[in-house]
Design a protein around this motif. Structure first.
Motif, PDB file in Angstrom:
ATOM      1  N   GLN A  12     -58.259 -26.694 -21.391  1.00  0.00           N
ATOM      2  CA  GLN A  12     -58.832 -27.837 -20.701  1.00  0.00           C
ATOM      3  C   GLN A  12     -58.180 -27.974 -19.339  1.00  0.00           C
ATOM      4  O   GLN A  12     -56.983 -27.737 -19.189  1.00  0.00           O
ATOM      5  CB  GLN A  12     -58.607 -29.116 -21.526  1.00  0.00           C
TER       6      GLN A  12
ATOM      7  N   TYR B 271     -57.524 -30.632 -15.968  1.00  0.00           N
ATOM      8  CA  TYR B 271     -57.520 -32.028 -15.561  1.00  0.00           C
ATOM      9  C   TYR B 271     -58.050 -32.139 -14.126  1.00  0.00           C
ATOM     10  O   TYR B 271     -58.298 -31.135 -13.459  1.00  0.00           O
ATOM     11  CB  TYR B 271     -56.117 -32.616 -15.688  1.00  0.00           C
ATOM     12  N   ALA B 272     -58.211 -33.347 -13.670  1.00  0.00           N
ATOM     13  CA  ALA B 272     -58.810 -33.592 -12.354  1.00  0.00           C
ATOM     14  C   ALA B 272     -58.037 -32.862 -11.257  1.00  0.00           C
ATOM     15  O   ALA B 272     -56.807 -32.985 -11.183  1.00  0.00           O
ATOM     16  CB  ALA B 272     -58.832 -35.087 -12.067  1.00  0.00           C
TER      17      ALA B 272
ATOM     18  N   GLU C  54     -62.770 -25.259 -11.826  1.00  0.00           N
ATOM     19  CA  GLU C  54     -62.486 -25.319 -13.261  1.00  0.00           C
ATOM     20  C   GLU C  54     -62.610 -23.938 -13.899  1.00  0.00           C
ATOM     21  O   GLU C  54     -61.725 -23.508 -14.652  1.00  0.00           O
ATOM     22  CB  GLU C  54     -63.442 -26.298 -13.948  1.00  0.00           C
TER      23      GLU C  54
ATOM     24  N   SER D 226     -53.021 -36.629 -12.770  1.00  0.00           N
ATOM     25  CA  SER D 226     -54.342 -35.997 -12.877  1.00  0.00           C
ATOM     26  C   SER D 226     -54.878 -36.108 -14.296  1.00  0.00           C
ATOM     27  O   SER D 226     -56.090 -36.287 -14.508  1.00  0.00           O
ATOM     28  CB  SER D 226     -54.282 -34.533 -12.429  1.00  0.00           C
TER      29      SER D 226
ATOM     30  N   THR E 277     -58.248 -38.185 -15.578  1.00  0.00           N
ATOM     31  CA  THR E 277     -59.252 -37.564 -16.447  1.00  0.00           C
ATOM     32  C   THR E 277     -59.508 -38.413 -17.689  1.00  0.00           C
ATOM     33  O   THR E 277     -60.493 -38.196 -18.399  1.00  0.00           O
ATOM     34  CB  THR E 277     -58.790 -36.146 -16.841  1.00  0.00           C
TER      35      THR E 277
END
Length: 322
Positions: free
Chosen positions: A195, A197-198, A247, A295, A299
């Motif tokens: 995953q 994060y922002a 991403e 961050s 998220t």
């Protein structure tokens, strides 16, 4: 072992000996702090005595040398002890900034052109390497050795800065193509299931004209200088397409470098919207109000839940040979 949020865990925290709280602090309960400098038997004794479910690894060096933290993690794996953060192979690859770029270039990802200048060797710049260049240690982290003088525009300044890195850091130096643009960080977490994060951006709102927006040692660690140049970090303003591209790119890099646990990837974004990876940082700073935690919170993951997530990922990691 599957992570059970309601299960009471026995945890040991591995930190440098200077960071161990004073003896007067009480109330640790089942959590124990293990202060380390150069004695692995301290870890072994703690594992035998406390039988922890997980070791929360906050070590950034061992025996005063940053690259040795990977061997401590190897020891934990030999002891079959679950731990938080990155595995030994990922740490080894990411600690070497030249090797990182070689691996990613092999996979045709964009990284700055570079050359390595070993200790006690004359500086001969390859003709393919064009100015301006950014000179830094090949292995030091935390912007150690990085200043405005690190950006060089001729061979004389290059030789001077390489010599500075050799003398101050006692490591090889790397000179890489200086990429003008925005400084953007991406937090990544997970093992097989990854995953992001922002994306988080470092901005300097009062930077004097002619000064490069690079994360120097003073930018990172000098509060007075931070205020002077208007340092701020915040969610990066990107188009949906740029966000998706970053991403996907971050997940590919994380896998190509065999990272696990959690990491922060540092990018430069050019005016044309191209992303160049500058460094991969496994086990980055996770303190409250620092970039990684901020961050994650942006998220939708509050700080306490982030720490639980880090432990869950550690408990579910399996070494390749297991």
């Amino acid at each position: 072992m599957k992570f059970e949020p309601k299960k009471k865990l026995r945890i040991i925290v591995l930190v440098h000996e200077d960071l161990v709280p004073p003896d007067s602090l009480k109330g640790l309960g089942e959590k124990e702090v293990v202060g380390l400098y150069n004695q692995l038997n301290v870890i072994g004794n703690a594992l035998i005595e406390h039988k922890p479910h997980i070791a929360f690894n906050l070590l950034e060096e061992f025996h005063g040398y940053p690259l040795y933290d990977q061997h401590v993690v190897s020891y934990l794996e030999l002891m079959k002890q679950p731990y938080t953060g990155c595995n030994p192979r990922g740490l080894t690859l990411a600690h070497d900034k030249a090797l990182t770029k070689m691996i990613l270039a092999y996979h045709r990802l964009q990284v700055p052109n570079f050359a390595v200048f070993p200790l006690n060797r004359k500086v001969n710049r390859p003709k393919r390497l064009k100015f301006p260049l950014l000179v830094k240690s090949i292995s030091e982290e935390g912007s150690v050795g990085i200043a405005q003088a690190s950006v060089v525009h001729d061979d004389e300044k290059l030789a001077q800065r390489v010599d500075f890195i050799h003398r101050q850091n006692k490591t090889d130096a790397i000179a890489e193509q200086y990429i003008k643009g925005r400084e953007i960080y991406v937090g990544v977490i997970g093992n097989q299931n990854i995953q992001t994060y922002a994306p988080w951006e470092l901005v300097m709102e009062k930077l004097p004209e002619g000064v490069e927006n690079i994360a120097t040692l003073k930018i990172k660690w000098d509060p007075a200088y931070q205020e002077k140049v208007g340092v701020a970090t915040r969610a990066a303003e990107l188009t949906p397409e740029q966000h998706k591209k970053l991403e996907r790119l971050s997940k590919r890099i994380y896998r190509y470098l065999f990272l696990s646990g959690y990491a922060r990837l540092d990018y430069r974004m050019t005016e044309e919207g191209q992303f160049y990876l500058l460094e991969a940082n496994p086990n980055p700073q996770i303190a409250r109000n620092e970039d990684f935690a901020d961050s994650a919170a942006h998220t939708g993951l509050p700080y306490e839940q982030l720490l639980q997530k880090i432990m869950s990922v550690g408990l579910n990691y399996r070494p390749a040979a297991a």
